[in-house]
Write a protein that holds these residues in place. Sequence first.
Motif, PDB file in Angstrom:
ATOM      1  N   LEU A   8       0.869  -1.176   0.000  1.00  4.70           N
ATOM      2  CA  LEU A   8       0.000   0.000   0.000  1.00  4.70           C
ATOM      3  C   LEU A   8       0.903   1.222   0.000  1.00  4.70           C
ATOM      4  O   LEU A   8       2.023   1.161   0.513  1.00  4.70           O
ATOM      5  N   ASP A   9       0.438   2.311  -0.569  1.00  2.00           N
ATOM      6  CA  ASP A   9       1.210   3.551  -0.557  1.00  2.00           C
ATOM      7  C   ASP A   9       0.641   4.538   0.452  1.00  2.00           C
ATOM      8  O   ASP A   9      -0.570   4.561   0.684  1.00  2.00           O
ATOM      9  N   LEU A  10       1.543   5.321   1.003  1.00  3.78           N
ATOM     10  CA  LEU A  10       1.145   6.474   1.802  1.00  3.78           C
ATOM     11  C   LEU A  10       1.173   7.698   0.901  1.00  3.78           C
ATOM     12  O   LEU A  10       1.851   7.708  -0.138  1.00  3.78           O
ATOM     13  N   LYS A  11       0.450   8.722   1.285  1.00  6.67           N
ATOM     14  CA  LYS A  11       0.554   9.989   0.580  1.00  6.67           C
ATOM     15  C   LYS A  11       1.989  10.473   0.745  1.00  6.67           C
ATOM     16  O   LYS A  11       2.575  10.346   1.818  1.00  6.67           O
ATOM     17  N   ASP A  12       2.563  10.993  -0.310  1.00 11.61           N
ATOM     18  CA  ASP A  12       3.977  11.364  -0.303  1.00 11.61           C
ATOM     19  C   ASP A  12       4.161  12.721   0.367  1.00 11.61           C
ATOM     20  O   ASP A  12       4.425  13.736  -0.284  1.00 11.61           O
ATOM     21  N   GLU A  21       3.445   6.806  11.108  1.00 11.91           N
ATOM     22  CA  GLU A  21       4.341   5.952  11.892  1.00 11.91           C
ATOM     23  C   GLU A  21       4.085   6.109  13.387  1.00 11.91           C
ATOM     24  O   GLU A  21       4.149   5.132  14.136  1.00 11.91           O
ATOM     25  N   ARG A  22       3.778   7.313  13.820  1.00  8.99           N
ATOM     26  CA  ARG A  22       3.472   7.532  15.235  1.00  8.99           C
ATOM     27  C   ARG A  22       2.244   6.714  15.635  1.00  8.99           C
ATOM     28  O   ARG A  22       2.237   6.077  16.690  1.00  8.99           O
ATOM     29  N   TRP A  23       1.204   6.709  14.799  1.00  8.77           N
ATOM     30  CA  TRP A  23       0.003   5.934  15.111  1.00  8.77           C
ATOM     31  C   TRP A  23       0.296   4.442  15.210  1.00  8.77           C
ATOM     32  O   TRP A  23      -0.418   3.707  15.876  1.00  8.77           O
ATOM     33  N   HIS A  24       1.340   3.985  14.543  1.00 10.89           N
ATOM     34  CA  HIS A  24       1.671   2.565  14.562  1.00 10.89           C
ATOM     35  C   HIS A  24       2.714   2.205  15.616  1.00 10.89           C
ATOM     36  O   HIS A  24       3.100   1.044  15.737  1.00 10.89           O
ATOM     37  N   SER A  25       3.142   3.173  16.400  1.00 14.93           N
ATOM     38  CA  SER A  25       4.086   2.884  17.482  1.00 14.93           C
ATOM     39  C   SER A  25       3.346   2.196  18.631  1.00 14.93           C
ATOM     40  O   SER A  25       2.121   2.298  18.761  1.00 14.93           O
ATOM     41  N   TYR A  48       6.544  -2.645   7.029  1.00 16.40           N
ATOM     42  CA  TYR A  48       7.806  -1.991   6.700  1.00 16.40           C
ATOM     43  C   TYR A  48       7.522  -0.845   5.731  1.00 16.40           C
ATOM     44  O   TYR A  48       6.519  -0.871   5.022  1.00 16.40           O
ATOM     45  N   ARG A  49       8.420   0.149   5.713  1.00 18.92           N
ATOM     46  CA  ARG A  49       8.235   1.288   4.823  1.00 18.92           C
ATOM     47  C   ARG A  49       9.543   1.631   4.121  1.00 18.92           C
ATOM     48  O   ARG A  49      10.617   1.569   4.713  1.00 18.92           O
ATOM     49  N   THR A  50       9.434   1.993   2.857  1.00 22.15           N
ATOM     50  CA  THR A  50      10.509   2.630   2.118  1.00 22.15           C
ATOM     51  C   THR A  50       9.869   3.763   1.340  1.00 22.15           C
ATOM     52  O   THR A  50       8.885   3.542   0.615  1.00 22.15           O
ATOM     53  N   GLY A  51      10.377   4.979   1.541  1.00 17.72           N
ATOM     54  CA  GLY A  51       9.726   6.135   0.917  1.00 17.72           C
ATOM     55  C   GLY A  51       8.280   6.191   1.379  1.00 17.72           C
ATOM     56  O   GLY A  51       8.003   6.184   2.575  1.00 17.72           O
ATOM     57  N   ASN A  52       7.363   6.190   0.426  1.00 14.77           N
ATOM     58  CA  ASN A  52       5.944   6.183   0.801  1.00 14.77           C
ATOM     59  C   ASN A  52       5.281   4.829   0.533  1.00 14.77           C
ATOM     60  O   ASN A  52       4.069   4.695   0.649  1.00 14.77           O
ATOM     61  N   ARG A  53       6.076   3.800   0.238  1.00 15.50           N
ATOM     62  CA  ARG A  53       5.542   2.458  -0.020  1.00 15.50           C
ATOM     63  C   ARG A  53       5.586   1.632   1.258  1.00 15.50           C
ATOM     64  O   ARG A  53       6.607   1.571   1.942  1.00 15.50           O
ATOM     65  N   LEU A  54       4.453   1.003   1.582  1.00 10.76           N
ATOM     66  CA  LEU A  54       4.350   0.114   2.740  1.00 10.76           C
ATOM     67  C   LEU A  54       4.328  -1.333   2.270  1.00 10.76           C
ATOM     68  O   LEU A  54       3.780  -1.648   1.209  1.00 10.76           O
TER      69      LEU A  54
END
Length: 113
Positions: A8-12, A21-25, A48-54
């Motif tokens: 899934l992508d996050l908004k860039d 990421e804070r919500w997932h801590s 896991y995340r790289t850039g805006n890709r989950l």
Amino acid sequence: MERFCYALDLKDDEALIKEYERWHSSEHGWPEIKKSIKDASITSMEIYRTGNRLFMIMEVNENFSAEKKAAMDAENPKVQEWEELMWKFQQPLPWAKDGEKWILMNRIFDLNA
């Protein structure tokens, strides 16, 4: 045990990614969401995340059913609240169908095969 991998992508947007990421801590995650995941026979989940890709790895036991999990989520107001909040940060992959978030990935290589 069966494993599923999703993307899934996050908004860039760096600020939104940081908030996601804070919500997932462990300090800010909702215990009701962890409970709903475990109640659906999901034994392990990592994102896991790289850039805006989950990338999510999910391991399930023999009682897991994607259809049952979807039905449970649809009936759970707290899960619906969480999903609405998360949609602020997420965007569908370009090939996703309408309303589709996490896309199941196909394994194309296995070192042990």
